[in-house]
Write an enzyme that holds these catalytic residues in place. Structure first.
Site, PDB file in Angstrom:
ATOM      1  N   CYS A  86      -6.206  34.061  20.468  1.00 54.19           N
ATOM      2  CA  CYS A  86      -6.274  34.238  18.958  1.00 54.19           C
ATOM      3  C   CYS A  86      -6.265  35.967  19.080  1.00 54.19           C
ATOM      4  CB  CYS A  86      -7.097  33.997  17.898  1.00 54.19           C
ATOM      5  SG  CYS A  86      -6.623  34.343  16.217  1.00 54.19           S
ATOM      6  N   LEU A  87      -5.039  36.596  19.283  1.00 54.26           N
ATOM      7  CA  LEU A  87      -5.071  38.176  19.077  1.00 54.26           C
ATOM      8  C   LEU A  87      -3.809  38.678  18.428  1.00 54.26           C
ATOM      9  CD1 LEU A  87      -6.444  40.383  20.458  1.00 54.26           C
ATOM     10  CD2 LEU A  87      -4.889  40.294  22.567  1.00 54.26           C
TER      11      LEU A  87
END
Length: 149
Positions: A86-87
């Site tokens: 999750c970026l």
């Protein structure tokens, strides 16, 4: 298979001027697919670890972000059991101005500063929020167990 000049230039830069603590080597049979190793940053629970990732450049690259995933098991609020990350720059904050090198440096930076407020592994994020020292101890333990150099 001919590659766009941009991918050739980025690959050459990764080889000739690697980012500190990061290696990215394209596969011989598919030069859009990279084997990546990221060293855990000093001062983080991931220090001393070598984390293996895969990076794939879709046909739409650079208009679409690369696909990046951890292959090494890791205890981190922004990385799930499947290794997905999750970026923001891998999702809605992607820009064609970014490069493979930038993405990998951002992944390495995420190891230094996990963000439990934007989790992918909600159980790990809950642990990070409720018991940071305990969560970091597990992150360190998993690093020693699964990512030892």
């Amino acid at each position: 298979m001919s590659l766009p000049k941009r991918i050739l230039k980025e690959t050459e830069r990764l080889r000739n001027d690697p980012a500190p603590g990061i290696t990215a080597v394209p596969h011989e049979d598919n030069v859009r697919y990279f084997d990546v190793t990221v060293e855990g940053p000093d001062g983080s629970p991931f220090a001393g670890g070598n984390f293996h990732l895969e990076l794939f450049l879709p046909e739409e690259y650079p208009m679409a972000p690369p696909k990046v995933r951890f292959l090494t098991k890791i205890y981190h609020p922004n990385i799930d059991k499947l290794g997905r990350i999750c970026l923001d720059i891998l999702k809605d904050k992607w820009s064609p101005a970014l490069q493979i090198r930038t993405v990998l440096l951002s992944v390495q930076a995420l190891l230094s500063s996990p963000n439990p407020d934007d989790p992918l592994a909600t159980d790990v994020a809950k642990h990070y929020k409720e018991d940071l020292p305990g969560a970091q101890a597990i992150s360190k333990e998993w690093t020693e167990k699964f990512a030892a150099k």
